[in-house]
Write a protein that holds these residues in place. Structure first.
Motif, mmCIF file in Angstrom:
data_model
loop_
_atom_site.group_PDB
_atom_site.id
_atom_site.type_symbol
_atom_site.label_atom_id
_atom_site.label_comp_id
_atom_site.label_asym_id
_atom_site.label_seq_id
_atom_site.Cartn_x
_atom_site.Cartn_y
_atom_site.Cartn_z
ATOM 1 N N ALA A 131 0.857 -1.183 0.000
ATOM 2 C CA ALA A 131 0.000 0.000 0.000
ATOM 3 C C ALA A 131 0.894 1.235 0.000
ATOM 4 N N VAL A 132 0.510 2.221 -0.804
ATOM 5 C CA VAL A 132 1.258 3.465 -0.948
ATOM 6 C C VAL A 132 0.333 4.600 -0.515
ATOM 7 N N HIS A 133 0.829 5.462 0.388
ATOM 8 C CA HIS A 133 0.012 6.510 0.987
ATOM 9 C C HIS A 133 0.656 7.877 0.784
ATOM 10 N N LEU A 134 -0.133 8.855 0.370
ATOM 11 C CA LEU A 134 0.334 10.240 0.291
ATOM 12 C C LEU A 134 -0.026 10.964 1.576
ATOM 13 N N LEU A 135 0.891 11.811 2.035
ATOM 14 C CA LEU A 135 0.684 12.605 3.242
ATOM 15 C C LEU A 135 0.610 14.080 2.887
ATOM 16 N N THR A 136 -0.124 14.841 3.692
ATOM 17 C CA THR A 136 -0.103 16.295 3.544
ATOM 18 C C THR A 136 0.989 16.847 4.453
ATOM 19 N N ARG A 137 1.324 18.096 4.259
ATOM 20 C CA ARG A 137 2.339 18.729 5.112
ATOM 21 C C ARG A 137 1.909 18.745 6.573
ATOM 22 N N GLU A 138 0.601 18.770 6.803
ATOM 23 C CA GLU A 138 0.084 18.777 8.169
ATOM 24 C C GLU A 138 0.250 17.423 8.857
ATOM 25 N N GLN A 139 0.643 16.400 8.116
ATOM 26 C CA GLN A 139 0.816 15.061 8.678
ATOM 27 C C GLN A 139 2.285 14.742 8.947
ATOM 28 N N ARG A 140 3.016 15.745 9.326
ATOM 29 C CA ARG A 140 4.441 15.563 9.588
ATOM 30 C C ARG A 140 4.689 14.536 10.702
ATOM 31 N N ALA A 141 3.832 14.497 11.715
ATOM 32 C CA ALA A 141 4.017 13.525 12.801
ATOM 33 C C ALA A 141 3.948 12.098 12.267
ATOM 34 N N LEU A 142 3.084 11.857 11.315
ATOM 35 C CA LEU A 142 2.989 10.534 10.693
ATOM 36 C C LEU A 142 4.256 10.233 9.894
ATOM 37 N N ALA A 143 4.769 11.248 9.196
ATOM 38 C CA ALA A 143 6.025 11.089 8.453
ATOM 39 C C ALA A 143 7.179 10.792 9.409
ATOM 40 N N GLU A 144 7.199 11.472 10.543
ATOM 41 C CA GLU A 144 8.263 11.233 11.522
ATOM 42 C C GLU A 144 8.172 9.823 12.103
ATOM 43 N N LEU A 145 6.954 9.347 12.348
ATOM 44 C CA LEU A 145 6.787 7.991 12.874
ATOM 45 C C LEU A 145 7.308 6.960 11.877
ATOM 46 N N PHE A 146 6.909 7.071 10.605
ATOM 47 C CA PHE A 146 7.287 6.060 9.617
ATOM 48 C C PHE A 146 8.673 6.295 9.018
ATOM 49 N N LYS A 168 4.914 0.636 14.889
ATOM 50 C CA LYS A 168 4.335 1.875 14.363
ATOM 51 C C LYS A 168 2.823 1.786 14.248
ATOM 52 N N PHE A 169 2.301 0.605 13.980
ATOM 53 C CA PHE A 169 0.866 0.442 13.747
ATOM 54 C C PHE A 169 0.046 0.538 15.028
ATOM 55 N N ALA A 170 0.691 0.410 16.193
ATOM 56 C CA ALA A 170 0.001 0.593 17.469
ATOM 57 C C ALA A 170 -0.316 2.071 17.698
ATOM 58 N N ARG A 171 0.296 2.953 16.911
ATOM 59 C CA ARG A 171 0.163 4.400 17.112
ATOM 60 C C ARG A 171 -0.710 5.093 16.071
ATOM 61 N N VAL A 172 -1.264 4.321 15.139
ATOM 62 C CA VAL A 172 -2.076 4.913 14.062
ATOM 63 C C VAL A 172 -3.336 4.081 13.833
ATOM 64 N N ARG A 173 -4.318 4.708 13.181
ATOM 65 C CA ARG A 173 -5.502 3.964 12.767
ATOM 66 C C ARG A 173 -5.216 3.339 11.410
ATOM 67 N N TRP A 174 -5.466 2.040 11.300
ATOM 68 C CA TRP A 174 -5.223 1.330 10.044
ATOM 69 C C TRP A 174 -6.281 0.246 9.884
ATOM 70 N N ARG A 175 -6.359 -0.279 8.673
ATOM 71 C CA ARG A 175 -7.278 -1.380 8.399
ATOM 72 C C ARG A 175 -6.642 -2.300 7.358
ATOM 73 N N GLU A 176 -7.175 -3.501 7.312
ATOM 74 C CA GLU A 176 -6.728 -4.455 6.307
ATOM 75 C C GLU A 176 -7.561 -4.247 5.050
ATOM 76 N N GLU A 177 -6.896 -4.237 3.914
ATOM 77 C CA GLU A 177 -7.559 -4.056 2.617
ATOM 78 C C GLU A 177 -7.281 -5.281 1.765
ATOM 79 N N ALA A 178 -7.397 -5.111 0.481
ATOM 80 C CA ALA A 178 -7.242 -6.180 -0.515
ATOM 81 C C ALA A 178 -6.032 -7.056 -0.233
ATOM 82 N N GLY A 179 -6.270 -8.355 -0.137
ATOM 83 C CA GLY A 179 -5.176 -9.298 0.021
ATOM 84 C C GLY A 179 -4.363 -9.137 1.282
#
Length: 160
Positions: A62-77, A87-98
């Motif tokens: 999975a490929v995700h685009l971030l906005t500049r306001e999501q710098r904390a997410l960029a710092e985490l990953f 890292k996944f314990a600190r964010v909301r995520w879900r399982e998708e295709a496959g």
């Protein structure tokens, strides 16, 4: 070569992988559409990165685009290694295709099937065929996070 490379300012993205009961994700600056017909996108993962080790056996990324306001997410990953931090314990995520892992709060995302892995030196390119995609409607015109916005993030692992 620095006179050329130093002028580039690509969009940054977070790539996530899941395989064999493991999840991983990292901040990536080497990524691009690489074919129009059929549509293909390539992300380059560092061989030093845990995400690369998980992605080697993943059928989808999975490929995700971030906005500049999501710098904390960029710092985490980008600033923490999955070898020591869940890292996944600190964010909301879900399982998708496959079984792909999608981060729910990113500006836009897609899940792609890995159609080829390409050796590229200290990185390996994962050529993806997009399967599913989505994004937030409420980004308020926020600009995407670019390399120049992320240069102060200390990498969670050596660059090589």
């Amino acid at each position: 070569m620095d006179v050329f490379i130093d002028r580039l300012d690509p969009d940054m993205c977070v790539v996530t992988a899941a395989a064999d009961g493991e999840r991983a994700g990292c901040l990536v600056g080497f990524a691009s559409q690489c074919s129009m017909e059929p549509v293909r996108y390539v992300v380059w993962l560092s061989k030093a990165n845990r995400t690369y080790r998980v992605a080697r056996t993943a059928s989808r990324l999975a490929v995700h685009l971030l906005t500049r306001e999501q710098r904390a997410l960029a710092e985490l990953f980008g600033g923490r290694t999955g070898d020591r931090t869940d890292k996944f314990a600190r964010v909301r995520w879900r399982e998708e295709a496959g079984g792909a892992v999608v981060l729910e709060e990113t500006a836009a995302w897609f899940v792609g099937t890995v159609v080829r892995r390409v050796e590229g030196g200290d990185h390996v390119g994962f050529v993806l065929e997009p399967q599913t995609w989505g994004g937030r409607e409420d980004t308020g015109g926020a600009r995407l996070l670019r390399l120049s916005d992320a240069t102060s993030i200390s990498p969670g692992h050596p660059a090589g």
